[in-house]
Scaffold this motif. Sequence first.
Motif, short mmCIF file in Angstrom:
data_model
loop_
_atom_site.label_atom_id
_atom_site.label_comp_id
_atom_site.label_asym_id
_atom_site.label_seq_id
_atom_site.Cartn_x
_atom_site.Cartn_y
_atom_site.Cartn_z
N HIS A 55 0.84 -1.19 0.00
CA HIS A 55 0.00 0.00 0.00
C HIS A 55 0.88 1.25 0.00
O HIS A 55 1.36 1.68 1.05
CB HIS A 55 -0.92 0.00 1.23
N PRO A 56 1.13 1.83 -1.17
CA PRO A 56 1.98 3.03 -1.24
C PRO A 56 1.28 4.23 -0.62
O PRO A 56 0.05 4.36 -0.67
CB PRO A 56 2.19 3.23 -2.74
N LEU A 57 2.07 5.11 -0.03
CA LEU A 57 1.53 6.36 0.48
C LEU A 57 1.34 7.33 -0.68
O LEU A 57 2.04 7.26 -1.69
CB LEU A 57 2.48 6.97 1.51
N SER A 58 0.39 8.22 -0.53
CA SER A 58 0.14 9.19 -1.59
C SER A 58 -0.15 10.56 -1.00
O SER A 58 -0.69 10.68 0.10
CB SER A 58 -1.03 8.74 -2.47
N ILE A 59 0.23 11.58 -1.75
CA ILE A 59 -0.07 12.96 -1.39
C ILE A 59 -0.71 13.63 -2.59
O ILE A 59 -0.15 13.63 -3.69
CB ILE A 59 1.22 13.73 -0.98
N LEU A 60 -1.92 14.14 -2.38
CA LEU A 60 -2.68 14.79 -3.45
C LEU A 60 -2.83 13.87 -4.67
O LEU A 60 -2.75 14.31 -5.82
CB LEU A 60 -2.02 16.10 -3.86
N GLY A 61 -3.03 12.57 -4.39
CA GLY A 61 -3.25 11.62 -5.46
C GLY A 61 -2.00 11.08 -6.12
O GLY A 61 -2.08 10.27 -7.04
N VAL A 62 -0.83 11.53 -5.66
CA VAL A 62 0.44 11.08 -6.25
C VAL A 62 1.08 10.06 -5.31
O VAL A 62 1.32 10.34 -4.13
CB VAL A 62 1.41 12.26 -6.47
N ASN A 63 1.34 8.84 -5.82
CA ASN A 63 1.95 7.79 -5.02
C ASN A 63 3.42 8.10 -4.75
O ASN A 63 4.16 8.48 -5.66
CB ASN A 63 1.83 6.44 -5.72
N LEU A 64 3.83 7.91 -3.50
CA LEU A 64 5.22 8.10 -3.10
C LEU A 64 5.96 6.77 -3.17
O LEU A 64 5.34 5.71 -3.09
CB LEU A 64 5.28 8.68 -1.68
N PRO A 65 7.29 6.80 -3.30
CA PRO A 65 8.07 5.55 -3.40
C PRO A 65 8.28 4.88 -2.05
O PRO A 65 9.36 4.36 -1.77
CB PRO A 65 9.39 6.03 -4.00
N LEU A 66 7.29 4.89 -1.20
CA LEU A 66 7.35 4.19 0.07
C LEU A 66 5.92 3.90 0.51
O LEU A 66 4.97 4.56 0.07
CB LEU A 66 8.07 5.01 1.14
N GLY A 67 5.80 2.91 1.36
CA GLY A 67 4.46 2.52 1.80
C GLY A 67 4.54 1.42 2.83
O GLY A 67 5.62 1.11 3.35
N VAL A 68 3.40 0.83 3.13
CA VAL A 68 3.32 -0.23 4.12
C VAL A 68 3.00 -1.54 3.42
O VAL A 68 2.19 -1.59 2.50
CB VAL A 68 2.26 0.10 5.20
N TRP A 114 -5.60 -13.58 12.76
CA TRP A 114 -4.85 -13.96 13.95
C TRP A 114 -3.36 -13.72 13.76
O TRP A 114 -2.60 -13.68 14.74
CB TRP A 114 -5.13 -15.42 14.29
N GLY A 115 -2.96 -13.57 12.52
CA GLY A 115 -1.57 -13.24 12.24
C GLY A 115 -1.49 -12.05 11.29
O GLY A 115 -2.05 -12.08 10.20
N MET A 116 -0.82 -10.98 11.73
CA MET A 116 -0.59 -9.84 10.86
C MET A 116 0.84 -9.35 11.05
O MET A 116 1.28 -9.11 12.18
CB MET A 116 -1.54 -8.67 11.17
N THR A 117 1.56 -9.23 9.94
CA THR A 117 2.88 -8.63 9.97
C THR A 117 2.86 -7.41 9.05
O THR A 117 2.52 -7.52 7.87
CB THR A 117 3.96 -9.61 9.48
N ALA A 118 3.15 -6.26 9.61
CA ALA A 118 3.15 -5.01 8.85
C ALA A 118 4.54 -4.38 8.91
O ALA A 118 5.16 -4.33 9.97
CB ALA A 118 2.11 -4.04 9.40
N LYS A 119 5.01 -3.90 7.75
CA LYS A 119 6.32 -3.28 7.68
C LYS A 119 6.21 -1.91 7.03
O LYS A 119 5.54 -1.74 6.01
CB LYS A 119 7.28 -4.15 6.87
N PHE A 120 6.88 -0.94 7.66
CA PHE A 120 6.97 0.40 7.10
C PHE A 120 8.39 0.91 7.32
O PHE A 120 8.84 1.04 8.47
CB PHE A 120 5.96 1.34 7.75
N LEU A 121 9.11 1.14 6.22
CA LEU A 121 10.52 1.54 6.28
C LEU A 121 11.31 0.53 7.12
O LEU A 121 11.38 -0.63 6.77
CB LEU A 121 10.64 2.96 6.83
N PHE A 122 11.86 0.97 8.26
CA PHE A 122 12.70 0.08 9.07
C PHE A 122 11.94 -0.58 10.20
O PHE A 122 12.52 -1.35 10.97
CB PHE A 122 13.87 0.88 9.67
#
Length: 218
Positions: A55-68, A114-122
């Motif tokens: 799931h990329p992050l976006s600002i004003l509809g523009v996707n950024l090169p980072l996400g979760v 019952w199992g969720m692993t989420a990663k964002f950056l480090f």
Amino acid sequence: MLLKLFVVFATCVAQGLGYCVNGSSAFDSMLQGYSTDLEVDGLQYFYPIESQSEHPLSILGVNLPLGVSLDLSNGVLGPLDLISRTNDAEKCTSGISTSITSIIKYDNLALTFWGMTAKFLFWEMKAKTTINLVPCFNTEFTNVRYLGTNCSMTLFEWQDTCDPHVNINIPYHSWTDYFVGFFVRRALNSSPLPQQAKNQMKTYINLFLTKYWCGLGL
């Protein structure tokens, strides 16, 4: 006078002009049959549900090169037998076909991973996650009588949600959990139901509601 009205009515039907009446009673019978079948067959809950997504992050509809990134496992969806109408059903007859339409919603539906692993950056977090939501969809079932019977679900259209509030429960054990959890909530709010869950819900609706619309001749 009554004979003339009957002749006009019969002529309209034969010409395919058609007419519509309130079909709520018939649709409620279909929903009751659906719920009973799921209870008898032990299908109130569907599992396991697995999902991996970015799931990329976006600002004003523009996707950024980072996400979760989300890795969801051991998911349980239910109860699937608690459904109801959100509007009056409409039953229409035109020529040789009869159809019934209504918007359906699930009541008290929860999706628990019952199992969720989420990663964002480090940073990374692992937790049990529960999503409470009220999905709904527009449906139509049609019975065509011509050289036999052709009876099926002819419309299944997802609505965004009948209730815009999606409740997401994620336990936090540290500030990093809270930080990553913020982005997890954004991702799940925009797309709370994995495609696997949507497909199974549609399968049950098609199988059991079609059965009671067509098989019982409602």
